[in-house]
Write a protein that holds these residues in place. Sequence first.
Motif, PDB file in Angstrom:
ATOM      1  N   LEU A   1     -32.258  20.945  -0.063  1.00 42.74           N
ATOM      2  CA  LEU A   1     -31.427  21.874  -0.827  1.00 42.74           C
ATOM      3  C   LEU A   1     -29.949  21.606  -0.562  1.00 42.74           C
ATOM      4  N   ALA A   2     -29.587  21.381   0.699  1.00 41.08           N
ATOM      5  CA  ALA A   2     -28.200  21.076   1.047  1.00 41.08           C
ATOM      6  C   ALA A   2     -27.748  19.779   0.386  1.00 41.08           C
ATOM      7  N   GLU A   3     -28.612  18.771   0.367  1.00 38.12           N
ATOM      8  CA  GLU A   3     -28.277  17.498  -0.282  1.00 38.12           C
ATOM      9  C   GLU A   3     -28.010  17.695  -1.768  1.00 38.12           C
ATOM     10  N   ILE A   4     -28.858  18.469  -2.420  1.00 42.18           N
ATOM     11  CA  ILE A   4     -28.716  18.704  -3.860  1.00 42.18           C
ATOM     12  C   ILE A   4     -27.434  19.470  -4.162  1.00 42.18           C
ATOM     13  N   ILE A   5     -27.178  20.512  -3.399  1.00 38.92           N
ATOM     14  CA  ILE A   5     -25.959  21.298  -3.609  1.00 38.92           C
ATOM     15  C   ILE A   5     -24.730  20.437  -3.332  1.00 38.92           C
ATOM     16  N   GLY A   6     -24.803  19.588  -2.302  1.00 40.62           N
ATOM     17  CA  GLY A   6     -23.706  18.672  -2.015  1.00 40.62           C
ATOM     18  C   GLY A   6     -23.455  17.707  -3.155  1.00 40.62           C
ATOM     19  N   GLU A   7     -24.522  17.151  -3.737  1.00 39.07           N
ATOM     20  CA  GLU A   7     -24.378  16.233  -4.872  1.00 39.07           C
ATOM     21  C   GLU A   7     -23.746  16.938  -6.067  1.00 39.07           C
ATOM     22  N   ARG A   8     -24.165  18.171  -6.304  1.00 38.61           N
ATOM     23  CA  ARG A   8     -23.596  18.917  -7.430  1.00 38.61           C
ATOM     24  C   ARG A   8     -22.131  19.264  -7.179  1.00 38.61           C
ATOM     25  N   LEU A   9     -21.772  19.542  -5.937  1.00 30.03           N
ATOM     26  CA  LEU A   9     -20.382  19.824  -5.601  1.00 30.03           C
ATOM     27  C   LEU A   9     -19.515  18.589  -5.808  1.00 30.03           C
ATOM     28  N   VAL A  10     -19.995  17.429  -5.384  1.00 24.70           N
ATOM     29  CA  VAL A  10     -19.255  16.180  -5.591  1.00 24.70           C
ATOM     30  C   VAL A  10     -19.054  15.933  -7.087  1.00 24.70           C
ATOM     31  N   ALA A  11     -20.108  16.129  -7.880  1.00 29.01           N
ATOM     32  CA  ALA A  11     -20.005  15.924  -9.333  1.00 29.01           C
ATOM     33  C   ALA A  11     -19.011  16.906  -9.954  1.00 29.01           C
ATOM     34  N   THR A  12     -19.044  18.147  -9.512  1.00 31.92           N
ATOM     35  CA  THR A  12     -18.113  19.159 -10.032  1.00 31.92           C
ATOM     36  C   THR A  12     -16.678  18.806  -9.661  1.00 31.92           C
ATOM     37  N   ASN A  13     -16.466  18.380  -8.419  1.00 24.57           N
ATOM     38  CA  ASN A  13     -15.122  17.986  -7.994  1.00 24.57           C
ATOM     39  C   ASN A  13     -14.605  16.829  -8.832  1.00 24.57           C
ATOM     40  N   LYS A  14     -15.466  15.872  -9.153  1.00 18.06           N
ATOM     41  CA  LYS A  14     -15.068  14.731  -9.980  1.00 18.06           C
ATOM     42  C   LYS A  14     -14.624  15.204 -11.363  1.00 18.06           C
ATOM     43  N   ILE A  15     -15.386  16.116 -11.948  1.00 20.65           N
ATOM     44  CA  ILE A  15     -15.043  16.657 -13.266  1.00 20.65           C
ATOM     45  C   ILE A  15     -13.708  17.394 -13.207  1.00 20.65           C
ATOM     46  N   LEU A  16     -13.520  18.200 -12.166  1.00 25.24           N
ATOM     47  CA  LEU A  16     -12.260  18.943 -12.028  1.00 25.24           C
ATOM     48  C   LEU A  16     -11.076  17.996 -11.851  1.00 25.24           C
ATOM     49  N   LEU A  17     -11.248  16.938 -11.080  1.00 23.94           N
ATOM     50  CA  LEU A  17     -10.180  15.964 -10.888  1.00 23.94           C
ATOM     51  C   LEU A  17      -9.839  15.270 -12.203  1.00 23.94           C
ATOM     52  N   GLU A  18     -10.871  14.864 -12.952  1.00 26.62           N
ATOM     53  CA  GLU A  18     -10.630  14.228 -14.251  1.00 26.62           C
ATOM     54  C   GLU A  18      -9.906  15.184 -15.197  1.00 26.62           C
ATOM     55  N   TYR A  19     -10.287  16.453 -15.176  1.00 26.45           N
ATOM     56  CA  TYR A  19      -9.628  17.448 -16.025  1.00 26.45           C
ATOM     57  C   TYR A  19      -8.160  17.607 -15.618  1.00 26.45           C
ATOM     58  N   LYS A  20      -7.928  17.686 -14.308  1.00 24.52           N
ATOM     59  CA  LYS A  20      -6.554  17.835 -13.812  1.00 24.52           C
ATOM     60  C   LYS A  20      -5.706  16.645 -14.233  1.00 24.52           C
ATOM     61  N   LEU A  21      -6.241  15.435 -14.086  1.00 22.99           N
ATOM     62  CA  LEU A  21      -5.512  14.235 -14.495  1.00 22.99           C
ATOM     63  C   LEU A  21      -5.232  14.244 -15.997  1.00 22.99           C
ATOM     64  N   MET A  22      -6.211  14.656 -16.768  1.00 21.45           N
ATOM     65  CA  MET A  22      -6.039  14.725 -18.220  1.00 21.45           C
ATOM     66  C   MET A  22      -4.924  15.715 -18.581  1.00 21.45           C
ATOM     67  N   MET A  23      -4.899  16.857 -17.905  1.00 24.94           N
ATOM     68  CA  MET A  23      -3.882  17.865 -18.182  1.00 24.94           C
ATOM     69  C   MET A  23      -2.493  17.363 -17.772  1.00 24.94           C
ATOM     70  N   GLU A  24      -2.405  16.617 -16.672  1.00 21.49           N
ATOM     71  CA  GLU A  24      -1.118  16.054 -16.252  1.00 21.49           C
ATOM     72  C   GLU A  24      -0.617  15.027 -17.254  1.00 21.49           C
ATOM     73  N   ILE A  25      -1.525  14.184 -17.760  1.00 22.49           N
ATOM     74  CA  ILE A  25      -1.146  13.179 -18.760  1.00 22.49           C
ATOM     75  C   ILE A  25      -0.669  13.880 -20.030  1.00 22.49           C
ATOM     76  N   LYS A  26      -1.390  14.918 -20.426  1.00 23.71           N
ATOM     77  CA  LYS A  26      -1.006  15.681 -21.626  1.00 23.71           C
ATOM     78  C   LYS A  26       0.364  16.316 -21.425  1.00 23.71           C
ATOM     79  N   LYS A  27       0.612  16.883 -20.235  1.00 26.41           N
ATOM     80  CA  LYS A  27       1.871  17.534 -19.937  1.00 26.41           C
ATOM     81  C   LYS A  27       3.031  16.530 -19.968  1.00 26.41           C
ATOM     82  N   ASP A  28       2.790  15.333 -19.391  1.00 26.87           N
ATOM     83  CA  ASP A  28       3.820  14.291 -19.377  1.00 26.87           C
ATOM     84  C   ASP A  28       4.088  13.760 -20.781  1.00 26.87           C
ATOM     85  N   GLY A  29       3.091  13.836 -21.656  1.00 24.66           N
ATOM     86  CA  GLY A  29       3.239  13.330 -23.025  1.00 24.66           C
ATOM     87  C   GLY A  29       3.991  14.285 -23.935  1.00 24.66           C
ATOM     88  N   ASP A  30       4.124  15.540 -23.520  1.00 22.51           N
ATOM     89  CA  ASP A  30       4.817  16.535 -24.370  1.00 22.51           C
ATOM     90  C   ASP A  30       6.293  16.459 -24.282  1.00 22.51           C
TER      91      ASP A  30
END
Length: 177
Positions: free
Chosen positions: A148-177
């Motif tokens: 269970l800990a392994e699965i939750i850890g894997e899901r946390l890593v995947a969520t963090n990756k998505i959040l990082l990609e979103y943050k980078l996308m928002m920064e690129i969008k902000k710099d483009g404005d």
Amino acid sequence: MFSIVPMWENIFNKKNKIDKNNIKLLSEIPILENLKKKELEKVSDIIHERKYKSEENLFEDGNPGSAMFVLVEGTIEIEKLMSNGEVVNLAVLGRGDFLGELALLNSSKRTASAKCITETKVLVLFRDDLFEFIKREEKIGVKILKKLAEIIGERLVATNKILLEYKLMMEIKKDGD
């Protein structure tokens, strides 16, 4: 809004206990996949089977979490009601998928709703049953909690990756404005 009483009556009805002969199905549940046949037979005593009708809610956003669900048959949609009133579809789950695993660790509120799109059959593992089982079967319990800990850890890593990609996308969008 659904009535909680019929749901609990259905889950705790003795006839909804999983058939001990269906150990193969238990071995497909990710948190149980490392267990041996004899260990799965012991775990089967705390697994419940529940059937839901199309359009019936498995749980609603804000409900206290008390169980993890594994889809045996059917389709479930995970959705979130946003503060602006919009309903966002987060995922569509099918056979073999599982949800609500954090409820095995604590009773925090559900963060989204789960609605059955079709007639659905799930296996249910309740937190209280799991912890009572762990008191009796410590070695098996440690295996389950480790997975269970392994699965939750894997899901946390995947969520963090998505959040990082979103943050980078928002920064690129902000710099483009």
